[in-house]
Scaffold this motif. Sequence first.
Motif, PDB file in Angstrom:
ATOM      1  N   LEU A   1       0.798  -1.222   0.000  1.00 39.99           N
ATOM      2  CA  LEU A   1       0.000   0.000   0.000  1.00 39.99           C
ATOM      3  C   LEU A   1       0.836   1.279   0.000  1.00 39.99           C
ATOM      4  N   ILE A   2       2.104   1.211   0.383  1.00 32.73           N
ATOM      5  CA  ILE A   2       2.931   2.425   0.370  1.00 32.73           C
ATOM      6  C   ILE A   2       3.482   2.728  -1.023  1.00 32.73           C
ATOM      7  N   ALA A  32       0.517   0.399  -6.152  1.00 33.47           N
ATOM      8  CA  ALA A  32      -0.127  -0.528  -5.229  1.00 33.47           C
ATOM      9  C   ALA A  32      -1.345  -1.187  -5.866  1.00 33.47           C
ATOM     10  N   LEU A  33      -2.084  -0.435  -6.678  1.00 36.20           N
ATOM     11  CA  LEU A  33      -3.257  -1.012  -7.355  1.00 36.20           C
ATOM     12  C   LEU A  33      -2.842  -2.162  -8.260  1.00 36.20           C
ATOM     13  N   LEU A  34      -1.798  -1.961  -9.027  1.00 34.51           N
ATOM     14  CA  LEU A  34      -1.334  -3.017  -9.929  1.00 34.51           C
ATOM     15  C   LEU A  34      -0.763  -4.194  -9.149  1.00 34.51           C
ATOM     16  N   GLN A  88      -2.185  -8.006  -9.222  1.00 39.88           N
ATOM     17  CA  GLN A  88      -1.344  -9.129  -9.615  1.00 39.88           C
ATOM     18  C   GLN A  88      -1.285 -10.200  -8.530  1.00 39.88           C
ATOM     19  N   ASN A  89      -1.626  -9.842  -7.345  1.00 37.56           N
ATOM     20  CA  ASN A  89      -1.542 -10.752  -6.213  1.00 37.56           C
ATOM     21  C   ASN A  89      -2.911 -11.344  -5.858  1.00 37.56           C
ATOM     22  N   THR A  90      -3.883 -11.253  -6.768  1.00 39.86           N
ATOM     23  CA  THR A  90      -5.258 -11.652  -6.447  1.00 39.86           C
ATOM     24  C   THR A  90      -5.440 -13.144  -6.251  1.00 39.86           C
ATOM     25  N   PHE A  91      -4.538 -13.965  -6.736  1.00 40.28           N
ATOM     26  CA  PHE A  91      -4.723 -15.408  -6.564  1.00 40.28           C
ATOM     27  C   PHE A  91      -4.791 -15.811  -5.098  1.00 40.28           C
ATOM     28  N   TYR A 107     -12.550  -4.749 -14.014  1.00 36.46           N
ATOM     29  CA  TYR A 107     -12.890  -5.862 -14.915  1.00 36.46           C
ATOM     30  C   TYR A 107     -11.897  -7.003 -14.713  1.00 36.46           C
ATOM     31  N   TYR A 108     -10.611  -6.681 -14.659  1.00 31.72           N
ATOM     32  CA  TYR A 108      -9.566  -7.684 -14.457  1.00 31.72           C
ATOM     33  C   TYR A 108      -9.781  -8.442 -13.150  1.00 31.72           C
TER      34      TYR A 108
END
Length: 71
Positions: free
Chosen positions: A22-23, A28-30, A34-37, A67-68
Amino acid sequence: MFALIKPVQLIALSALSDDILLIHKRYALLELAQNTFSWDLTHLAPKVFELFERYSLDIEKRKFLLYYLAK
């Protein structure tokens, strides 16, 4: 042919805590996406919307990111 002067450093985003990610401001959004798994979307959504409020990002990029994540 072009050669790299320094070796490329890879970072395992899944090894970093939420607070560290988050810093990184807009990135941080990307990184979170990318870490959604390893994320439950009910846990991720509040963080994404908090970052949307904190950092400017045009509407098309926001739509694409949502969407992603939904896919």
